[in-house]
Design an enzyme around this catalytic site. Structure first.
Site, short mmCIF file in Angstrom:
data_model
loop_
_atom_site.label_atom_id
_atom_site.label_comp_id
_atom_site.label_asym_id
_atom_site.label_seq_id
_atom_site.Cartn_x
_atom_site.Cartn_y
_atom_site.Cartn_z
N PHE A 121 5.18 -0.28 -7.43
CA PHE A 121 4.60 0.42 -6.28
C PHE A 121 4.21 -0.53 -5.13
O PHE A 121 4.61 -0.30 -3.97
CB PHE A 121 3.37 1.22 -6.72
CG PHE A 121 2.69 1.94 -5.60
CD1 PHE A 121 3.21 3.12 -5.08
CD2 PHE A 121 1.52 1.43 -5.03
CE1 PHE A 121 2.59 3.78 -4.03
CE2 PHE A 121 0.90 2.09 -3.98
CZ PHE A 121 1.43 3.26 -3.48
N ASN A 122 3.41 -1.56 -5.40
CA ASN A 122 2.90 -2.40 -4.31
C ASN A 122 4.03 -3.06 -3.52
O ASN A 122 3.95 -3.20 -2.28
CB ASN A 122 1.96 -3.49 -4.84
CG ASN A 122 0.64 -2.93 -5.32
OD1 ASN A 122 0.25 -1.83 -4.93
ND2 ASN A 122 -0.03 -3.68 -6.19
N THR A 162 -4.06 -6.80 -4.09
CA THR A 162 -3.74 -5.88 -5.19
C THR A 162 -3.23 -4.54 -4.66
O THR A 162 -3.32 -3.53 -5.35
CB THR A 162 -4.96 -5.66 -6.11
OG1 THR A 162 -6.03 -5.13 -5.31
CG2 THR A 162 -5.39 -6.94 -6.78
N ASP A 167 -7.99 -1.15 -8.65
CA ASP A 167 -8.59 -2.00 -7.60
C ASP A 167 -10.12 -1.95 -7.69
O ASP A 167 -10.80 -2.96 -7.46
CB ASP A 167 -8.20 -1.50 -6.21
CG ASP A 167 -6.70 -1.43 -6.00
OD1 ASP A 167 -6.13 -2.34 -5.40
OD2 ASP A 167 -6.10 -0.43 -6.44
N ASN A 184 -2.37 3.12 -2.22
CA ASN A 184 -2.60 4.24 -3.15
C ASN A 184 -2.94 5.52 -2.39
O ASN A 184 -2.65 6.62 -2.84
CB ASN A 184 -3.71 3.90 -4.13
CG ASN A 184 -3.26 2.90 -5.18
OD1 ASN A 184 -2.12 2.97 -5.64
ND2 ASN A 184 -4.12 1.97 -5.55
N ASP A 219 -6.37 -1.64 -2.19
CA ASP A 219 -6.14 -0.24 -1.81
C ASP A 219 -6.78 0.70 -2.85
O ASP A 219 -6.07 1.46 -3.49
CB ASP A 219 -4.63 0.05 -1.64
CG ASP A 219 -3.84 -0.15 -2.93
OD1 ASP A 219 -4.32 -0.87 -3.83
OD2 ASP A 219 -2.76 0.45 -3.05
N HIS A 248 -4.06 -2.55 -14.12
CA HIS A 248 -3.29 -3.66 -13.54
C HIS A 248 -4.12 -4.72 -12.79
O HIS A 248 -4.09 -5.91 -13.10
CB HIS A 248 -2.28 -3.11 -12.52
CG HIS A 248 -1.48 -1.96 -12.98
ND1 HIS A 248 -0.30 -2.09 -13.66
CD2 HIS A 248 -1.67 -0.62 -12.83
CE1 HIS A 248 0.21 -0.91 -13.92
NE2 HIS A 248 -0.60 0.01 -13.42
N ASP A 249 -4.80 -4.27 -11.73
CA ASP A 249 -5.26 -5.21 -10.70
C ASP A 249 -6.27 -6.27 -11.16
O ASP A 249 -6.19 -7.43 -10.71
CB ASP A 249 -5.84 -4.43 -9.51
CG ASP A 249 -4.78 -3.63 -8.77
OD1 ASP A 249 -3.58 -3.93 -8.92
OD2 ASP A 249 -5.16 -2.68 -8.05
C1 BDR Z 1 -0.17 -1.03 -8.64
O1 BDR Z 1 0.01 0.17 -7.88
C2 BDR Z 1 -1.21 0.80 -7.66
O2 BDR Z 1 -1.11 2.16 -7.90
C3 BDR Z 1 -2.23 0.13 -8.54
O3 BDR Z 1 -3.49 0.10 -7.90
C4 BDR Z 1 -1.67 -1.25 -8.75
O4 BDR Z 1 -2.08 -2.14 -7.74
C5 BDR Z 1 0.54 -0.87 -9.96
O5 BDR Z 1 1.91 -0.66 -9.74
CA CA Z 2 -3.86 -1.56 -6.21
#
Ligand code: BDR
Ligand code: CA
Length: 318
Positions: free
Chosen positions: A167-168, A126, A15, A39, A10, A241-242
């Site tokens: 979040f994810n 991701t 990403d 996102n 996303d 993160h991703d």
């Molecule tokens: C995740 O949430 C998204 O905002 C980022 O791309 C990442 O995958 C982090 O919590």
């Molecule tokens: Ca992401």
């Protein structure tokens, strides 16, 4: 042999770097990119994936759009972190990216690849897990063609979108529950691991020093990402993160994994979307998920900088 991979994403600043890493590194065979709402809306994350591929000269990798909303519950976006476009910072201009959209859609593309690729394929989600869960529900007979699922999501500790949820996972807890209980091998890169890789000014300077249009775009991405992480979380530098997912596939020695039972909270009044990770085996549930706990940050950044260098030379992927 390179690892055959499908990215489900996303984009999203982090990403975007995962796309670059997967396309650039010879240990990865990037078969496709599928997009999901997360996102930002699906239309925006899909456009962003195509924009990243265009800017980096990633051609011949199909990009297909997936689900535009979670299996259950409300849609949410992360505009506070990724901006109104989902990829704020660089100026992409108004023109259409020259990388086309595959008309098949994400689930059909996944089906076609899993049916025809000579070996099982690794899925790297991701974003919210909606596409992957929808695929497992639609084509259960193809689950065995998925070698493993290496995902960014969750946490062994607290969340970033609610005190409990990352979040994810929070975007689509029911989808996450389906994926963690799918029976396919799952490796989880949660916030406890991803917060170990911060894009410090020193890292940004290394990327800037490459001096290519792509490195300039990456610097713009990281500069914007740093500003929102500073504003929202008070972080000195933002966690990327991703790309830990693909970095792990390239070099497993970069990450320490432990095995644990992971359960997704679907009902909690204050904790919906939390990943409950049983690190000490107190529940008696099978420790069937690999959970990242420690990361070699310098090794990770070496891979990222090298990916931007390789693609920025203009030769395209590998
Ligand atoms: C995740 O949430 C998204 O905002 C980022 O791309 C990442 O995958 C982090 O919590
Ligand atoms: Ca992401």
């Amino acid at each position: 042999m390179p690892v055959p991979v499908i990215l489900d994403c996303d984009p999203g600043h982090d990403d975007a770097f995962n796309i670059l890493l997967a396309a650039a590194h010879p240990s990865i065979e990037l078969l496709a990119i599928t997009t999901v709402a997360g996102n930002q809306t699906l239309a925006k994350t899909t456009l962003n994936a195509r924009r990243v591929c265009s800017a980096a000269g990633i051609r011949g990798v199909p990009v297909a759009a997936g689900r535009d909303r979670p299996l259950h519950g409300p849609r949410r976006v992360a505009e506070d972190i990724h901006g109104g476009s989902g990829l704020d910072g660089p100026r992409f201009g108004q023109e259409e990216p020259d990388v086309p959209l595959d008309p098949r859609g994400a689930l059909t593309l996944l089906r076609d690849i899993l049916l025809t690729h000579p070996t099982p394929v690794t899925l790297v989600p991701t974003g919210p897990l909606t596409n992957v869960a929808a695929f497992l529900l639609a084509y259960p007979e193809l689950a065995g063609r998925i070698e493993r699922i290496v995902l960014m999501g969750g946490s062994t500790g607290r969340g970033n979108t609610t005190p409990a949820a990352e979040f994810n996972i929070l975007c689509d807890p029911e989808a996450a529950d389906i994926v963690f209980r799918s029976g396919r091998p799952v490796t989880m890169f949660g916030l406890n691991a991803t917060h170990q890789v911060r894009a410090t000014p020193e890292v940004v300077a290394r990327i800037a020093a490459l001096g290519t249009p792509l490195s300039a775009l990456c610097v713009d991405l990281l500069t914007y990402f740093a500003s929102t992480y500073r504003e929202v979380f008070g972080f000195d530098a933002p966690p990327l993160h991703d790309p830990l997912t693909v970095a792990h596939l390239i070099d497993p020695s970069l990450t320490e994994l432990v095995r644990a039972a992971v359960t997704v909270e679907l009902a909690g009044t204050y904790t919906r979307g939390a990943t409950v990770v049983d690190l000490h085996g107190v529940t008696g549930r099978p420790a069937d998920t690999e959970v990242a706990v420690h990361v070699d940050a310098e090794g990770f950044w070496r891979l990222i900088v090298e990916a931007v260098r390789v693609l920025g030379d203009g030769a395209g992927p590998r």
